[in-house]
Design an enzyme around this catalytic site. Sequence first.
Site, PDB file in Angstrom:
ATOM      1  N   PHE A  96       0.824  -1.202   0.000  1.00  0.00           N
ATOM      2  CA  PHE A  96       0.000   0.000   0.000  1.00  0.00           C
ATOM      3  C   PHE A  96       0.861   1.257   0.000  1.00  0.00           C
ATOM      4  O   PHE A  96       1.822   1.354   0.765  1.00  0.00           O
ATOM      5  CB  PHE A  96      -0.896   0.055   1.249  1.00  0.00           C
ATOM      6  CG  PHE A  96      -1.815  -1.117   1.402  1.00  0.00           C
ATOM      7  CD1 PHE A  96      -3.043  -1.144   0.762  1.00  0.00           C
ATOM      8  CD2 PHE A  96      -1.460  -2.191   2.204  1.00  0.00           C
ATOM      9  CE1 PHE A  96      -3.895  -2.222   0.913  1.00  0.00           C
ATOM     10  CE2 PHE A  96      -2.302  -3.270   2.364  1.00  0.00           C
ATOM     11  CZ  PHE A  96      -3.527  -3.290   1.713  1.00  0.00           C
ATOM     12  N   ASP A  97       0.496   2.217  -0.836  1.00  0.00           N
ATOM     13  CA  ASP A  97       0.974   3.582  -0.660  1.00  0.00           C
ATOM     14  C   ASP A  97       0.192   4.168   0.518  1.00  0.00           C
ATOM     15  O   ASP A  97      -0.841   3.631   0.907  1.00  0.00           O
ATOM     16  CB  ASP A  97       0.723   4.379  -1.942  1.00  0.00           C
ATOM     17  CG  ASP A  97       1.124   5.831  -1.797  1.00  0.00           C
ATOM     18  OD1 ASP A  97       2.239   6.080  -1.314  1.00  0.00           O
ATOM     19  OD2 ASP A  97       0.310   6.705  -2.151  1.00  0.00           O
ATOM     20  N   LYS A  98       0.683   5.256   1.102  1.00  0.00           N
ATOM     21  CA  LYS A  98       0.002   5.818   2.284  1.00  0.00           C
ATOM     22  C   LYS A  98      -0.978   6.917   1.917  1.00  0.00           C
ATOM     23  O   LYS A  98      -2.186   6.758   2.088  1.00  0.00           O
ATOM     24  CB  LYS A  98       1.029   6.348   3.294  1.00  0.00           C
ATOM     25  CG  LYS A  98       0.394   6.925   4.568  1.00  0.00           C
ATOM     26  CD  LYS A  98       1.455   7.337   5.573  1.00  0.00           C
ATOM     27  CE  LYS A  98       2.247   8.557   5.106  1.00  0.00           C
ATOM     28  NZ  LYS A  98       1.409   9.803   5.093  1.00  0.00           N
TER      29      LYS A  98
END
Length: 613
Positions: free
Chosen positions: A310-312
Amino acid sequence: MQNWLLHNRNRLTAVTGALILASLVARLGTGGGETEGRLLLVASLVGGLPILVQAVQALRVRVVSIDLLVTIAILGAFAIGEFEESAVVAFLFLFGALLEQRTLAKTRSAIRGLVDMVPEVALRRNEDGGFEEVPVDEVEQGDALLVRTGGRVPVDGEVTFGGGSANEASITGEPLPVAKGVGDKVFAGTILENGTVQLRAERVGEDTTFGKIIELVEEAQDSKSQAERFIDRFSRYYTPAVLVLGAIVWLVTRDVSLAITILVLGCPGALVIGVPVSNVSGIGNGARHGILFKGSDVMTKLGRVDTILFDKTGTLTYGDPRVVRSINYDGDRKLAEDLLVSVERESSHPLAKAIVGAYPSARTYPVDSTEVIQGEGIAARLAKHQVLVGNAHLLQRFDVSFGEAAGGDIRALEEAGNSLVLVAVDGRLALAIGIRDQVRRGVGEDLRALREMGVKNLVLLSGDNQATVDRVAGELGLSEAHGGMLPEDKAEFVRARRAMGETVAFVGDGVNDSPSLALADIGIAMGNGTDVAIETSNVIVTNSDFHRIPHALGLARATRRNMAENIAIALAVVAALILSLFASSWMNMAVGMFVHEGSILVVILNAMRLLRY
């Protein structure tokens, strides 16, 4: 003649059935005889001709189709005088194809429903200042349009006057109305539930968000998965094998009836239709819930995912951060803030928007030049100053140093879980700004759902500082968290995990995420992200609702199971029919065709369960 037969296939099915029914009446009324035989003879010809035409057309392109098996069986029964069996086999095959066509049409209801949502006309402002009804195909970019209460928005655009609330379920899958006012975006196919708005057309026709959704779903439904391609290759050899088996049985037994019965019983109809109808149903379900799958193969791959990265910002968090602290180190604080806002107002990055919003009264200067350095920030020249806006990597690149006190402040901001933006003016550190984003509501529950589905590794990758990344990972219970990552670092991480044998999905929304989205087995783009992220992904969550991701994974796995069930049903029916032919006295061509058509309906109805997932 060929075209006429194929276009009137349904009518010929009805005529064949009526003739068989008439023969039954003749048998009951007069005891049969010549009248019954003639009616069944005509029924065999009427029903057999369109099947024969279809078989010949397939042979012209060197395909041995199911129609050929049935045609040989009908001709064989016809040759030995079994007109009742030839007529019944022809009717059941045609009737089964008709039911299959009708039932399959229901599974494509998602596409029909989407297309029906596009209005055919729009109210466009004319030269006199009034609004006139015109075909939506004539609307061009920049046109002023009017939408009244209850009307559908014809194009993508921006509200220029008025207000109201719009139902955007066709775009986002979310049924709750969304308030719209001047400056807000509206999308083609959505409904203005109340109010009246005027809008400026920005995207028209196939370029609208809605048009792209329809195009993606149509392409996905028309594409073939790996399983479908395997079934196609299998049937290419299986159908001739059944012909050879029938020929061998006739050579050994000299029993024509037994040989042609084997041809009927060996038809792989349910096997051929079972996999594509599962994919179509799964893709249709996804479209209704705001999840777009770019092809049938995507469903299969997503169902095997065991690692999700996941990107944040904008993915696990709302992507709507706020400035929580600002520390000044050098000279004129107001000048530094003005220069910062002047640079950031030209950026669409969430952190840039947070900074611009934090200084509404800042004076802005024209920017002479900018250089965007991926994963680090922006170097700009304006008002006779060199301005750097970004992270510590950027300042190191330009040899900007800062003292022990500033280093302590920076560490404190990071340890508090803030995203850090540093500003240097003319080679000297001027500002350190702490920005914080909020974790999306319900993400923790969604991540637990992913674990329960068997996803072993949930990993956070971010260009943000490690302390901020650790705070988010700790709050959500992620398996791993890696901060300070440049785009190339994320891409290399994806390669490394795939090299370890893991099936990797990457979830992101920014231009920096595009390499990782493209490299992962499955790239999942949050739909409010950049166009390039959406283009390079395999799955699009149209309204950036994180809750759709567990639904997408569960749907993909349910679709894989459904395909396996349909294959098992199809093979079990063929095996049972062949065995019963030798183990019982009641099996014949008509019964075998009836069971076959029934099995086709069973696999279609089984696949349609996915529409309610």
